[in-house]
Scaffold this motif. Structure first.
Motif, short mmCIF file in Angstrom:
data_model
loop_
_atom_site.label_atom_id
_atom_site.label_comp_id
_atom_site.label_asym_id
_atom_site.label_seq_id
_atom_site.Cartn_x
_atom_site.Cartn_y
_atom_site.Cartn_z
N SER A 135 107.76 33.97 70.09
CA SER A 135 107.38 34.11 68.67
C SER A 135 106.49 35.33 68.45
N GLY A 136 105.82 35.81 69.51
CA GLY A 136 104.98 36.99 69.38
C GLY A 136 105.73 38.29 69.52
N ASN A 137 107.06 38.20 69.59
CA ASN A 137 107.90 39.40 69.63
C ASN A 137 107.65 40.26 70.87
N LYS A 138 107.26 39.61 71.97
CA LYS A 138 107.04 40.36 73.21
C LYS A 138 108.36 40.80 73.85
N VAL A 139 109.42 40.04 73.58
CA VAL A 139 110.73 40.36 74.16
C VAL A 139 111.76 40.37 73.02
N PRO A 140 111.68 41.34 72.13
CA PRO A 140 112.47 41.31 70.89
C PRO A 140 113.98 41.39 71.08
N ASN A 141 114.42 41.90 72.24
CA ASN A 141 115.86 42.06 72.45
C ASN A 141 116.39 41.16 73.56
N LEU A 142 115.68 40.08 73.84
CA LEU A 142 116.10 39.15 74.87
C LEU A 142 117.48 38.56 74.54
N GLU A 143 118.37 38.56 75.54
CA GLU A 143 119.72 38.03 75.35
C GLU A 143 120.01 36.84 76.24
N ASP A 144 119.34 36.75 77.38
CA ASP A 144 119.70 35.77 78.40
C ASP A 144 118.43 35.04 78.85
N LEU A 145 118.38 33.72 78.61
CA LEU A 145 117.20 32.92 78.97
C LEU A 145 117.64 31.75 79.83
N LYS A 146 116.95 31.58 80.98
CA LYS A 146 117.23 30.47 81.90
C LYS A 146 115.93 29.75 82.19
N LEU A 147 115.93 28.41 82.04
CA LEU A 147 114.71 27.66 82.27
C LEU A 147 114.99 26.18 82.48
#
Length: 356
Positions: A135-147
């Motif tokens: 939400s803090g826009n630290k990774v504005p172009n993130l496309e792939d999230l694994k968790l």
């Protein structure tokens, strides 16, 4: 190093569980702008124990770097092996600190496309910090999230999806994620996650992997509120490996979701290691006879205790022409010892009823 030199840096944290000078020195170098060409950054916590403070030092380095020196960082991944989940070695505190440190920094990782944290079991504190990063826009172009968010509870899942679905600077209907790999459990948590899938806020998602679901209630919540909403029109890959589909009612609920009306772009489906039975295969094909199936090209049914009867069911179904785009079926037959084989469409045609 010059910015033109691309660096892939992977840390296997060797030490005795206390201060790790090499790791902290590396964080200082990154923070000072000494690795402007850093492309991939990986860390492996399974060797020993690591602290919240060490994680924070590394995370802060990434978003405090002088001169925006990390414009090239594309991939952050947590590495780990089977020893990762030994008692006291889950890396929870390190990950919490890492994400908290990332969120505190003034900078942004604009080139970051992949954030792979699946090797860690994230707890509630880590979920809150991850939400701050998103939400803090630290990774504005993130496309792939694994968790892996098993056990975060309903409130923790609410925190996660609220940040996941509303990245700063983008309307809720235009999320940036293209690929999501998530392990979760608990009917309440799954319902919350399904809600964001069904809201249209992840409508650009193309690849989805979901693991750890085991109950009918969890799978029903996922299907009715999320996968079956019709809001995932671009989804082409769905991986449900490892979820439990042993009961006929469970596969029936899922089968009603795996249709063209709800998943019109689905081309790759994995039901590997899901306890799928011959009867379950029959339930799936019956659903596709009653409703138009998605345009599947690849169907993975490996590592299930299927017999030749399942292969015959698939052959009979393929002969109807309901899946004209199907190119490959991967199926493990367990009639005379376990073996797994990939069959092409031609292997199911003209065989006189026999599976090759």
């Amino acid at each position: 190093l010059a910015p033109s030199v691309r660096v892939d840096l992977f840390f296997s944290f060797l030490g005795d569980g206390g201060e790790t000078p090499a790791l902290l020195r590396c964080a200082d170098v990154i923070r000072a702008g000494g690795l402007p060409g850093l492309r991939k950054f990986g860390f492996d916590p399974h060797e020993t124990l690591y602290t919240h403070a060490q994680g924070a030092a590394v995370g802060e380095a990434l978003t405090h770097s002088e001169g925006e020196c990390l414009e090239s960082l594309e991939d952050i991944c947590a590495l780990g092996g089977v020893d990762l989940y030994m008692e006291g070695m889950t890396g929870v505190e390190f990950l919490h600190g890492f994400l908290e440190g990332m969120a505190r920094g003034p900078g942004h990782l604009r080139a970051l496309r992949v954030l792979d944290l699946k090797a860690f079991l994230i707890e509630v504190g880590g979920v809150r910090s991850l939400s701050d990063v998103l939400s803090g826009n630290k990774v504005p172009n993130l496309e792939d999230l694994k968790l892996d968010v098993q056990g975060v509870g309903e409130e923790g899942m609410q925190t996660f999806v609220s940040a996941l679905s509303c990245p700063q600077g983008l309307p809720p209907s235009a999320p940036i994620l293209r690929r999501l790999d998530i392990w979760l459990s608990g009917s309440a948590e799954v319902s919350v996650f399904a809600g964001v899938l069904g809201s249209g806020r992840l409508c650009r998602l193309k690849e989805l992997q979901i693991g750890a679901l085991s109950s009918l209630g969890e799978i029903r919540a996922l299907c009715l509120g999320g996968l079956g909403s019709g809001r995932l029109s671009l989804l082409s890959h769905l991986d449900l490996e490892g979820i439990h589909l042993g009961e006929i009612e469970t596969i029936r609920v899922l089968s009603e979701t795996l249709v063209a009306e709800k998943l019109p772009s689905l081309r790759w489906l994995s039901l590997e290691a899901t306890d799928l039975s011959d009867e379950g295969v029959g339930t799936l094909t019956e659903a596709w006879l009653g409703h138009a199936p998605p345009p599947l090209q690849d169907l993975n049914l490996r590592t299930n205790e299927l017999t030749t009867a399942a292969g015959l069911l698939l052959r009979a179904f393929l002969s109807t022409g309901r899946l004209p785009s199907l190119e490959r079926v991967q199926i493990g037959l367990d009639q005379s010892g376990n073996h797994t084989q990939a069959f092409q469409r031609r292997d199911f045609e003209g065989t006189g009823g026999q599976i090759p």
